[in-house]
Design an enzyme around this catalytic site. Structure first.
Site, PDB file in Angstrom:
ATOM      1  N   LYS A   1      13.067   1.586   0.137  1.00 21.39           N
ATOM      2  CA  LYS A   1      11.918   0.859   0.724  1.00 21.39           C
ATOM      3  C   LYS A   1      10.802   0.749  -0.303  1.00 21.39           C
ATOM      4  O   LYS A   1      10.260  -0.331  -0.553  1.00 21.39           O
ATOM      5  CB  LYS A   1      11.419   1.624   1.944  1.00 21.39           C
ATOM      6  N   ASN A   2      10.453   1.865  -0.941  1.00 23.43           N
ATOM      7  CA  ASN A   2       9.266   1.863  -1.809  1.00 23.43           C
ATOM      8  C   ASN A   2       9.512   1.261  -3.189  1.00 23.43           C
ATOM      9  O   ASN A   2       8.595   1.166  -4.000  1.00 23.43           O
ATOM     10  CB  ASN A   2       8.700   3.281  -1.908  1.00 23.43           C
TER      11      ASN A   2
ATOM     12  N   CYS B   1       0.724   3.881   7.366  1.00 27.33           N
ATOM     13  CA  CYS B   1       0.604   5.228   7.931  1.00 27.33           C
ATOM     14  C   CYS B   1      -0.776   5.827   7.637  1.00 27.33           C
ATOM     15  O   CYS B   1      -1.290   5.705   6.542  1.00 27.33           O
ATOM     16  CB  CYS B   1       1.677   6.149   7.346  1.00 27.33           C
TER      17      CYS B   1
ATOM     18  N   ARG C   1      -6.989   7.097   2.138  1.00 29.68           N
ATOM     19  CA  ARG C   1      -6.214   6.028   1.464  1.00 29.68           C
ATOM     20  C   ARG C   1      -7.128   4.886   0.997  1.00 29.68           C
ATOM     21  O   ARG C   1      -6.948   3.730   1.373  1.00 29.68           O
ATOM     22  CB  ARG C   1      -5.085   5.512   2.343  1.00 29.68           C
TER      23      ARG C   1
ATOM     24  N   ILE D   1      -8.841   2.101  -1.733  1.00 28.72           N
ATOM     25  CA  ILE D   1      -8.151   1.200  -2.674  1.00 28.72           C
ATOM     26  C   ILE D   1      -8.993   0.994  -3.926  1.00 28.72           C
ATOM     27  O   ILE D   1      -8.839  -0.002  -4.645  1.00 28.72           O
ATOM     28  CB  ILE D   1      -7.837  -0.159  -2.001  1.00 28.72           C
TER      29      ILE D   1
ATOM     30  N   ASP E   1       6.648  12.167   0.131  1.00 34.51           N
ATOM     31  CA  ASP E   1       7.371  11.489   1.217  1.00 34.51           C
ATOM     32  C   ASP E   1       8.489  12.333   1.795  1.00 34.51           C
ATOM     33  O   ASP E   1       9.100  11.946   2.793  1.00 34.51           O
ATOM     34  CB  ASP E   1       7.946  10.150   0.736  1.00 34.51           C
TER      35      ASP E   1
ATOM     36  N   ARG F   1      10.331   1.457  10.353  1.00 37.16           N
ATOM     37  CA  ARG F   1       9.611   0.940   9.180  1.00 37.16           C
ATOM     38  C   ARG F   1      10.306   1.351   7.889  1.00 37.16           C
ATOM     39  O   ARG F   1      10.196   0.664   6.876  1.00 37.16           O
ATOM     40  CB  ARG F   1       8.167   1.467   9.161  1.00 37.16           C
TER      41      ARG F   1
HETATM   42  C1  EPZ Z   1       3.020   4.808  -2.049  1.00 40.07           C
HETATM   43  O1  EPZ Z   1       1.830   4.714  -1.277  1.00 40.07           O
HETATM   44  C2  EPZ Z   1       4.168   4.868  -1.057  1.00 40.07           C
HETATM   45  N1  EPZ Z   1       4.212   3.627  -0.282  1.00 40.07           N
HETATM   46  C3  EPZ Z   1       3.987   6.063  -0.133  1.00 40.07           C
HETATM   47  O2  EPZ Z   1       5.102   6.111   0.758  1.00 40.07           O
HETATM   48  C4  EPZ Z   1       3.967   7.326  -0.982  1.00 40.07           C
HETATM   49  O3  EPZ Z   1       3.706   8.438  -0.130  1.00 40.07           O
HETATM   50  C5  EPZ Z   1       2.853   7.215  -2.035  1.00 40.07           C
HETATM   51  O4  EPZ Z   1       3.040   6.018  -2.820  1.00 40.07           O
HETATM   52  C6  EPZ Z   1       2.827   8.417  -2.974  1.00 40.07           C
HETATM   53  O5  EPZ Z   1       4.073   8.572  -3.577  1.00 40.07           O
HETATM   54  C7  EPZ Z   1       4.824   2.546  -0.827  1.00 40.07           C
HETATM   55  O6  EPZ Z   1       5.317   2.581  -1.939  1.00 40.07           O
HETATM   56  C8  EPZ Z   1       4.885   1.310   0.025  1.00 40.07           C
HETATM   57  P1  EPZ Z   1      -0.883   6.236  -3.794  1.00 40.07           P
HETATM   58  P2  EPZ Z   1       0.408   4.433  -2.000  1.00 40.07           P
HETATM   59  O7  EPZ Z   1      -1.727   5.056  -4.097  1.00 40.07           O
HETATM   60  O8  EPZ Z   1       0.625   3.492  -3.109  1.00 40.07           O
HETATM   61  C9  EPZ Z   1      -5.197   8.033  -3.445  1.00 40.07           C
HETATM   62  C10 EPZ Z   1       6.188   6.301   2.824  1.00 40.07           C
HETATM   63  O9  EPZ Z   1       6.215   7.158   3.717  1.00 40.07           O
HETATM   64  N2  EPZ Z   1      -5.656   6.695  -3.847  1.00 40.07           N
HETATM   65  O10 EPZ Z   1      -0.037   6.837  -4.864  1.00 40.07           O
HETATM   66  O11 EPZ Z   1      -0.563   4.111  -0.959  1.00 40.07           O
HETATM   67  C11 EPZ Z   1      -4.618   8.040  -2.036  1.00 40.07           C
HETATM   68  O12 EPZ Z   1      -5.637   8.164  -1.069  1.00 40.07           O
HETATM   69  C12 EPZ Z   1       4.878   5.939   2.170  1.00 40.07           C
HETATM   70  O13 EPZ Z   1       7.204   5.685   2.402  1.00 40.07           O
HETATM   71  C13 EPZ Z   1      -7.013   6.500  -4.137  1.00 40.07           C
HETATM   72  O14 EPZ Z   1      -7.818   7.429  -4.070  1.00 40.07           O
HETATM   73  O15 EPZ Z   1       0.089   5.891  -2.585  1.00 40.07           O
HETATM   74  C14 EPZ Z   1      -3.708   9.227  -2.052  1.00 40.07           C
HETATM   75  O16 EPZ Z   1      -4.453  10.405  -1.806  1.00 40.07           O
HETATM   76  C15 EPZ Z   1       3.715   6.759   2.693  1.00 40.07           C
HETATM   77  N3  EPZ Z   1      -7.432   5.258  -4.483  1.00 40.07           N
HETATM   78  C16 EPZ Z   1      -3.177   9.245  -3.481  1.00 40.07           C
HETATM   79  O17 EPZ Z   1      -4.082   8.437  -4.253  1.00 40.07           O
HETATM   80  C17 EPZ Z   1      -6.569   4.199  -4.582  1.00 40.07           C
HETATM   81  O18 EPZ Z   1      -7.011   3.083  -4.931  1.00 40.07           O
HETATM   82  C18 EPZ Z   1      -1.785   8.675  -3.614  1.00 40.07           C
HETATM   83  O19 EPZ Z   1      -1.807   7.348  -3.137  1.00 40.07           O
HETATM   84  C19 EPZ Z   1      -5.202   4.412  -4.301  1.00 40.07           C
HETATM   85  C20 EPZ Z   1      -4.773   5.677  -3.943  1.00 40.07           C
END
Ligand code: EPZ
Length: 418
Positions: free
Chosen positions: A22-23, A116, A121, A123, A303, A394
């Site tokens: 998925k990811n 989720c 989270r 951006i 995950d 999902r």
């Molecule tokens: C991806 O989410 C995955 N989703 C998540 O899988 C996975 O848990 C995550 O990466 C970490 O491996 C997809 O690929 C679709 P991050 P993402 O940006 O990109 C902070 C599942 O269950 N952050 O690496 O949202 C954030 O708050 C899902 O399959 C910022 O602060 O994860 C978090 O604490 C859930 N600012 C940390 O970084 C930002 O601009 C990791 O988030 C972006 C993120």
């Protein structure tokens, strides 16, 4: 409303297939909107988030569909750069459409993504990266507009965000000149995106932990087969491990599993891999895992943290899990307690393994938490009912069938809203 009913207490035995990741496939589908032409991605899982991605492509003026694991997309007529709030609100990865649209139109409008609820989270890493590439970011009520001609630059990510890394890689392919990402995500799913983009004409390299992207690429979609889903595989391996079972998974390798393989061995499981079939034999009772800290790749993946928590709740001894990626990824704990788990939340999760969990009525609050409750139910004595379980669709293709392949007693009911 979806409900999952499981009758636990059986050792999982059997064999099933691991689907495409998925990811990995979601950012690849998102990247397609920056390209002109027709694309095909093989081994694509039939899951809700893929359906939502298809809906977004159609909303943008393109066409797309999924049939028998083959995702088809016709990007030639894409003529919009506004990501619709509806579908965009259903999943976090909607934001990854920004990179391609910004590259194609020099502009994108979108809302804070859904997905989720695992904590704040934000951006900011995505938006700061776009600014460093020369784009202007404007908040317009609920919507965000990012606009500008992209110029390659050096971007240091304050955290190796998976989504932000992927978004910036895609955008940088269209920027003028070279972009370097420092402190990026190097998750296998990110590397799979790089391989996909390079197959489509990109020029992206990983060197000394940084990602180098050459710009001004006229990317054209090329057929690609997405990598196997290490998170789905880990979910099933943990299920077998906590039921004292023995299973085989087709289409996954030891390399895919990384540190998860070592954790399972450390808990007393025997694992082997032959010709992309991974087999696990569980001990009579698992040993506790002293302390496991979730980290960005190559660390233990967040995950699989909820599923690991469920598995260790029946291991012999005390385990500690430190979730360091998502501060709010703990909603499964309260539900596992209803099944008789002994877990206290301090800095980390302190788990005192119990001999067995008891079937109970529990509620899911996110995708991997829902999977964790299914594992708890499979390992529990008696029947469990998992409410609000629509999340499972999902991220897991044919979840009910696969659990049945592995010998589990499960039924997923889609109840009409009353
Ligand atoms: C991806 O989410 C995955 N989703 C998540 O899988 C996975 O848990 C995550 O990466 C970490 O491996 C997809 O690929 C679709 P991050 P993402 O940006 O990109 C902070 C599942 O269950 N952050 O690496 O949202 C954030 O708050 C899902 O399959 C910022 O602060 O994860 C978090 O604490 C859930 N600012 C940390 O970084 C930002 O601009 C990791 O988030 C972006 C993120």
């Amino acid at each position: 409303m979806t409900e999952i009913n499981i009758k636990g207490g059986r050792r999982l035995k059997g064999e099933t297939d691991v689907s495409g990741a998925k990811n990995a496939v979601l950012p690849q589908i998102a990247a397609l909107v920056g390209m002109k032409g027709e694309g095909v991605i093989y081994n694509c899982p039939d899951i809700a988030d893929v359906k939502t991605s298809v809906e977004i492509i159609r909303n943008l003026g393109g066409n797309a569909g999924l049939e028998e694991g083959r995702l088809y997309a016709d990007l030639r007529n894409i003529d919009k750069f506004e990501i619709p709030a509806g579908p965009g609100g259903k999943m976090r990865s909607a934001i990854t459409f920004c990179g391609g649209l910004l590259g194609r139109f020099g502009e994108v409008v979108f809302s804070e993504p859904g997905g989720c609820v695992l904590g704040a989270r934000p951006i900011d890493i995505h938006l700061n990266g776009f600014k460093v590439l020369g784009a202007e970011v404007k908040y317009e009520g609920e919507r965000i507009r990012v606009r500008g001609k992209l110029k390659g630059s050096k971007i240091k990510l304050k955290y190796p965000s998976v989504g932000a890394t992927q978004n910036l890689i895609i955008a940088a392919c269209f920027a003028e000149g070279e972009t370097v990402l420092k402190n990026p995500s190097l998750e296998p799913e990110t590397v799979d995106l790089i391989n996909f983009l390079n197959a489509c004409g990109g020029e992206i390299k990983v060197r000394d932990g940084c990602i180098y992207i050459k710009g001004e690429k006229d990317l054209r979609p090329k057929p690609y087969r997405v990598m196997a889903d290490r998170i789905e595989a880990g979910t099933f391996l943990f299920a077998a491990a906590m039921t004292g079972g023995g299973i085989s998974l087709r289409g996954i390798t030891r390399k895919n599993m990384g540190v998860v393989w070592n954790v399972l061995e450390g808990c007393g499981c025997e694992l082997k891999e032959e010709k992309k079939v991974l087999s696990l034999k569980a001990p009579e009772r698992l040993k506790a895992a002293k302390e496991i800290t979730v980290r960005p790749y190559p660390g233990f993946p967040t995950d699989l943290q909820p599923q690991l928590t469920a598995m260790l709740s029946v291991a012999e001894g005390r385990s500690i899990i430190n979730e360091t990626v998502f501060e709010g990824r703990n909603k499964h704990i309260g539900q596992l307690l209803k099944m008789g788990a002994d877990i206290t939340e301090e800095k980390g999760f302190i788990i005192n393994g119990v001999k067995s969990l008891k079937g109970a009525e529990v509620t899911a609050f996110d995708l991997r938490g829902c999977a964790a409750l299914c594992l708890g139910a499979l390992g529990a004595e008696g029947e469990s009912r998992i409410k609000n379980a629509g999340y499972i669709f999902r991220g897991y293709e044919n979840f009910e069938e696969k659990i049945k392949d592995l010998g589990g007693e499960i039924s997923i009911l889609k109840l009409n809203r009353v």
